[in-house]
Write an enzyme that holds these catalytic residues in place. Structure first.
Site, mmCIF file in Angstrom:
data_model
loop_
_atom_site.group_PDB
_atom_site.id
_atom_site.type_symbol
_atom_site.label_atom_id
_atom_site.label_comp_id
_atom_site.label_asym_id
_atom_site.label_seq_id
_atom_site.Cartn_x
_atom_site.Cartn_y
_atom_site.Cartn_z
ATOM 1 N NE ARG A 107 -63.116 77.269 26.061
ATOM 2 C CZ ARG A 107 -62.552 78.316 26.642
ATOM 3 N NH1 ARG A 107 -61.437 78.176 27.351
ATOM 4 N NH2 ARG A 107 -63.068 79.517 26.510
ATOM 5 C CB THR A 126 -54.404 81.413 29.613
ATOM 6 O OG1 THR A 126 -55.782 81.697 29.745
ATOM 7 C CG2 THR A 126 -54.192 80.504 28.420
ATOM 8 C CB THR A 135 -57.027 78.696 30.340
ATOM 9 O OG1 THR A 135 -57.260 79.878 31.105
ATOM 10 C CG2 THR A 135 -58.333 78.290 29.681
ATOM 11 C CG ASN A 164 -61.665 82.828 32.104
ATOM 12 O OD1 ASN A 164 -61.033 83.293 31.149
ATOM 13 N ND2 ASN A 164 -62.781 83.364 32.517
ATOM 14 C CB SER A 223 -58.769 84.248 22.586
ATOM 15 O OG SER A 223 -59.939 85.015 22.601
ATOM 16 N N GLY A 262 -53.103 85.307 27.739
ATOM 17 C CA GLY A 262 -53.406 86.733 27.575
ATOM 18 C C GLY A 262 -54.820 87.032 27.115
ATOM 19 N N GLY A 263 -55.768 86.110 27.347
ATOM 20 C CA GLY A 263 -57.168 86.390 27.006
ATOM 21 C C GLY A 263 -57.312 86.815 25.554
HETATM 22 N N1 GLY Z 1 -60.249 81.889 28.982
HETATM 23 C C1 GLY Z 1 -59.641 82.595 27.932
HETATM 24 C C2 GLY Z 1 -59.795 81.942 26.620
HETATM 25 O O1 GLY Z 1 -60.043 80.733 26.556
HETATM 26 O O2 GLY Z 1 -59.709 82.626 25.616
#
Ligand code: GLY
Length: 567
Positions: A102, A379, A397, A399, A451, A471-472
């Site tokens: 991340r 993502t 992702t 984002n 998420s 999908g956030g």
């Molecule tokens: N950027 C969306 C997530 O990592 O949940």
């Protein structure tokens, strides 16, 4: 128009093929195989990964290859300028591990950096400025995965991506359309215009050959000099110089300090299956297990898929889980997160008792909040199983769609806007309408909460299902429904993928349904107090499932261009 028509015809043929695959294994070989399979959002990436598997590479080799190709062929989400999570099942040791790559906040980031002069959260700053960019982790994560678990070199894994970036790809309708829609944002950055549009500023049309020489240079740099090139070499120099030129925060010290982290997966059980998913700083794994624990004592199979009762309890479980998400979840290296409590069966029993079987609980009674937006097409997830029984579930992702829309000059690398996943201000929702607490406030070098839910499900110690989605905020509930559809409703993976989905995230207090759920069911849900809204499609899963006939897989038909293929 014609092209759209043919894309739809192709799409329906694919759906039909996937639906009927289990009954007609000999005819539908592309998505059914005995040995190995790749499922991703982009066909050239799937093919590159499958080629690695055919040549005897393992699931990690293929996953890293797919990830690099997606950075070229699916620029709205595939990346080397972002970050993500990889969940790996190692057949030899029967062990599941995860790699957290991340992004991190730069060292000079501050808690209130996204507040305007009136103290309000400013989404322009957190999404569309040089401050929106988190320190990227993808290159370090992929290099680590290959070094520790792979059998091919970084050069080999990068070869297909380098070829596609330098020789060019045929621009498809989806890529051309999304670039056109996003053009006003790209116009704020000359380096982005140079990459994504013709020298005179015109759009590339479907059928045009699109080359990315700067990205090819960056990928070749990594192939020649290793990940060091990105974090301290020639690429690092270009990123830092671009940041300095535009007032961004990322310094050479930030890049030098970046390290991926190996984390123990979140583990749970559901009706005899073992669930392994991503721990914090993703909220995905914790809440998948938490919701499955709540649901386990309801006879969902008996009640039926997407019946009013089933949707009601799914919704209430989602509401409870997302309320906890807002309060407890953040980067475990900065905040103590009660993971074992959140995923315990006893806690689920307590939460289940709060569910009124015939009345929706207003979210205000669960916990106060406020939110406005939902997802965008950001993502991407992919799944791999190899001939040796290893599996990789990877979600990564930048984002939002095309991240910050900022390319670091001379690198061809599109940078993320992951800083928006932090809480800019308590009670101010982020781009996905998600609320958060101190646990996810901005701190130097902290990872923003995610998420993303790359998940592997085992049955009797062997891989049964590999799945995940973009999908956030909807990623977690989307992945939950794939698991429930195959376990509770005995669906094949294609039906499980195509079935209409639902989503609730505590705030906004609305039950979002995809079209295709019966009006009788909607009427009952409204009678029980749910604020039902029919909205756009949810997620884009890429899944592989083990059956008695071999591996079966399905790419989600909700977004174009995906491919599941086996050998
Ligand atoms: N950027 C969306 C997530 O990592 O949940």
């Amino acid at each position: 128009m014609k092209l759209i028509f043919f894309v739809w015809i192709f799409f329906f043929i694919c759906v039909y093929a996937q639906e009927t695959a289990i009954s007609y294994p000999d005819i539908f070989l592309p998505i059914q195989s005995k040995k190995c399979m790749v499922s991703s959002q982009e066909s050239r990436a799937t093919e590159a990964g499958l080629q690695v598997l055919r040549e005897g590479g393992n699931a990690v080799d293929a996953a890293v290859t797919v990830g690099f190709v997606l950075a070229v062929t699916l620029p709205r989400a595939g990346n080397i300028g972002g970050g993500g999570f990889m969940v790996i099942y190692l057949a030899k040791n029967k062990e599941v591990t995860t790699i957290d790559y991340r992004e991190k906040a730069p060292k000079t980031a501050t808690r209130d950096m996204f507040l305007d002069k009136n103290g309000n959260a400013d989404s322009e700053k957190s999404c569309h400025s040089y401050w929106a960019v988190g320190v990227p982790g993808t290159v370090a994560g992929f290099a680590y995965a290959l070094e520790k678990y792979g059998t091919i070199s970084l050069q080999q894994a990068l070869k297909p991506a380098i070829a596609l970036a330098s020789e060019g790809i045929v621009m498809d309708a989806d890529l051309s359309n999304t670039l056109r829609i996003t053009k006003p944002r790209f116009q704020n950055c000359d380096a982005s215009m140079k990459v994504f549009f013709k020298p005179n500023g015109d759009n590339y049309e479907a059928g045009d050959i699109w080359k990315q020489p700067d990205l090819a240079w960056s990928l070749q740099e990594i192939a020649t000099n290793g990940q060091k090139s990105f974090y301290q070499g020639e690429i690092a120099k270009k990123i830092v110089s671009d940041m300095q030129k535009h007032g961004g925060l990322i310094t050479k010290e930030d890049l030098l300090a970046y390290q991926p982290v190996i984390r123990k997966p979140v583990q749970g059980t559901y009706r005899g299956y073992e669930i392994y998913s991503m721990p914090p700083p993703s909220s995905g794994g914790v809440h998948i297990v938490q919701m499955l624990n709540i649901l386990e004592k309801f006879p969902l199979g008996e009640w039926g898929h997407n019946s009013a009762k089933t949707i009601h309890v799914l919704t209430e479980a989602m509401r409870l889980a997302y309320a906890d998400r807002s309060h407890y979840l953040g980067d475990p290296d900065f905040t103590k997160i009660p993971v074992s409590g959140l995923v315990s069966k006893a806690y689920a029993d307590e939460l289940r008792n709060k569910i009124n079987m015939y009345q929706a609980t207003p979210s205000a009674k669960v916990k106060p909040g406020n939110a406005i937006f939902y997802e965008s097409n950001d993502t991407t997830h992919y799944s791999v199983i190899d001939q040796y029984g290893n599996a990789v579930s990877n979600t990564y992702t930048i984002n939002l769609n095309y991240g910050s829309k900022i390319v670091a000059e001379g690198t061809g690398i599109l940078l993320n806007n992951e800083m928006d996943d932090f809480v800019a201000k308590p009670d101010s929702p982020n781009s996905f309408g998600l609320l958060g607490s101190q646990a996810n406030e901005i701190q130097p070098e902290k990872r923003m909460l995610s998420s993303m839910t790359p998940t592997i499900v085992l049955k009797e110690g062997k891989v049964f299902l590999v799945t995940g989605s973009p999908g956030g905020s909807t990623i977690i509930t989307c992945t939950l429904q794939i698991i429930s559809n195959v376990i509770d409703h005995r669906m094949n993976i294609a039906s499980a993928t195509n079935a209409p989905r639902i989503h609730h995230q505590w705030y906004p207090d609305e039950l979002r349904l995809e079209a295709g759920i019966s009006q009788d069911t909607i009427d009952l849900l409204r009678k029980w107090g749910h604020k039902v809204l029919i909205k756009d499609s949810i997620g884009s899963t890429q899944s592989i499932m083990q059956t008695s006939q071999g591996l079966t897989g399905a790419s989600d038909p909700r977004r174009p261009g995906a491919l599941t293929a086996g050998h």
